[in-house]
Design an enzyme around this catalytic site. Sequence first.
Site, PDB file in Angstrom:
ATOM      1  N   GLY A  70       0.882  -1.328   0.122  1.00 25.69           N
ATOM      2  CA  GLY A  70      -0.086  -0.107   0.173  1.00 25.69           C
ATOM      3  C   GLY A  70       1.022   1.224  -0.027  1.00 25.69           C
ATOM      4  N   THR A  71       2.095   1.178   0.732  1.00 23.82           N
ATOM      5  CA  THR A  71       3.012   2.208   0.740  1.00 23.82           C
ATOM      6  C   THR A  71       3.458   2.580  -0.446  1.00 23.82           C
ATOM      7  OG1 THR A  71       3.523   1.729   3.105  1.00 23.82           O
ATOM      8  CG2 THR A  71       5.079   3.116   1.980  1.00 23.82           C
ATOM      9  N   GLN A 178      -7.968   1.121   4.105  1.00 25.72           N
ATOM     10  CA  GLN A 178      -8.656   0.881   5.331  1.00 25.72           C
ATOM     11  C   GLN A 178     -10.221   0.554   5.206  1.00 25.72           C
ATOM     12  OE1 GLN A 178      -7.678  -0.055   8.510  1.00 25.72           O
ATOM     13  NE2 GLN A 178      -5.430   0.362   8.294  1.00 25.72           N
ATOM     14  N   SER A 198      -4.446  -2.358  -0.317  1.00 26.27           N
ATOM     15  CA  SER A 198      -3.413  -3.291   0.203  1.00 26.27           C
ATOM     16  C   SER A 198      -3.761  -4.654   0.609  1.00 26.27           C
ATOM     17  CB  SER A 198      -2.516  -2.650   1.447  1.00 26.27           C
ATOM     18  OG  SER A 198      -1.647  -3.426   1.822  1.00 26.27           O
ATOM     19  N   ALA A 199      -3.152  -5.743   0.392  1.00 27.61           N
ATOM     20  CA  ALA A 199      -3.967  -6.920   0.580  1.00 27.61           C
ATOM     21  C   ALA A 199      -3.759  -7.358   2.111  1.00 27.61           C
ATOM     22  CB  ALA A 199      -3.366  -8.225  -0.195  1.00 27.61           C
ATOM     23  N   HIS A 200      -2.737  -7.105   2.936  1.00 26.94           N
ATOM     24  CA  HIS A 200      -2.547  -7.622   4.124  1.00 26.94           C
ATOM     25  C   HIS A 200      -3.704  -6.991   5.191  1.00 26.94           C
ATOM     26  CE1 HIS A 200      -0.251  -4.600   6.463  1.00 26.94           C
ATOM     27  NE2 HIS A 200       0.007  -4.313   5.234  1.00 26.94           N
ATOM     28  N   THR A 238       9.658  -8.317 -11.461  1.00 26.29           N
ATOM     29  CA  THR A 238       8.857  -9.622 -11.763  1.00 26.29           C
ATOM     30  C   THR A 238       7.781  -9.640 -10.758  1.00 26.29           C
ATOM     31  OG1 THR A 238      10.751 -10.818 -12.483  1.00 26.29           O
ATOM     32  CG2 THR A 238       8.858 -12.146 -12.073  1.00 26.29           C
ATOM     33  N   CYS A 324       2.687   1.975  13.090  1.00 27.78           N
ATOM     34  CA  CYS A 324       3.844   2.540  12.329  1.00 27.78           C
ATOM     35  C   CYS A 324       4.559   3.374  12.977  1.00 27.78           C
ATOM     36  CB  CYS A 324       3.331   3.034  10.912  1.00 27.78           C
ATOM     37  SG  CYS A 324       2.130   2.290   9.996  1.00 27.78           S
TER      38      CYS A 324
END
Length: 385
Positions: A70-71, A178, A198-200, A238, A324
């Site tokens: 995401g960052t 979020q 973001s996936a996580h 990749t 963070c």
Amino acid sequence: MPIYLDYSATTPMDPEVFEAMKPYFMEKYANPSSIHSLGRIVREDLEKAREKVAGAIGAEAHEIIFTASGTAADNMAIRGTAEMFKNKGKHIITSSIEHKAIIESCNVLAKQGFEITYLPVDKGGVVPLEEVKKAIREDTILISVMLVNNEIGTIQPIREIAEMAKDKGIIVHTDAVQAMGKMKVDVSDLGVDLLTISAHKLCGPKGIGVLYIDENLKQDFRPLVVGGAQEFGLRAGTESVPNIVGLAKACEIISENLQNEIKHITHLRDLFENRLVNELGDVNINGNKDKRVCSVSNLGFRYIEAEALMIYAEEVCCSTGSACSSESIDASHVLYAIGVDPIDLHGAIRFSFGRFNTEEEINKAVDIIKESVIKLRAMSPLSNK
Ligand SMILES: *Cc1c(COP(=O)(O)O)cnc(C)c1O
């Protein structure tokens, strides 16, 4: 086992996501850019995953760029747009409660001569539209405001902001990391040009993000990372196929279950908040209660230090400020921006809930927190309880 109430920091992976990813480590491991048979099979799966992710946010597959996080997507949105429009103007508008990925990207640009306006928020943590209107100038090229805040969960009026920007030809980005999975996220409804996920944060894998780029903007967008033709030449390297397939599965689960999931999480959040507020007293809910997603509860416990509470209630995993910034002792910039009373700033804790939490866990967490708060208040010179 500790009780995990920190879903806004990261989430456990959904077992279905893990299953979907498995073949891409030791069987379908080929490079999707390879032209041999195995490479072509992996390429096909990668493109199917891109379609699923696009479908989940109402975009077209060719508008989805996979990034490292995401960052990385936030950096690409801000710095890529600035690079593209620097000859048109050097003014950027963002909010004072953004994630560090946006704030620091803006700081980099400020050093290169861009001017940044940080919009204030009201006491509930929502950007007032009048402030956006006031901030817009002739040379404004980009507005980036998050859809949902990661510390207090408030939802921002992105559609209205995008409408204001559209007539003036200003690009609009929203960090929807979020928001995804906790409310409907649709790029056409929102009217944005750029959007980050973001996936996580969605019960998917860590280390994979998405930048949605509207097709009209994509033509002339510039890459930050060069060195290959992957991702339409916009993000070299990749592709992380297992992570991309996992992200697609996470998006698919959300598309199918969003309403049930919201119901489940809202129920747990309300149970948690109501019990603590009613049974303890002197507990404030930070952020506008009526304009927030279901997953976050930012609570201010009067008369105590959040860090002390986290040590006493160590079986409950939660955050002070944002994860963070846990290395800095500065109070949260978000709580500061919404004007939380300075004596309450250090008693604020973010609890965040998700798919795998149960009512039993919530009740147990409340009992542990209650007991800890009562002990700490008994020792506090500020409290007379
Ligand atoms: C977590 C988060 C990010 C960063 O995503 P990563 O994939 O962890 O880099 C960006 N914005 C918001 C609002 C977040 O909550």
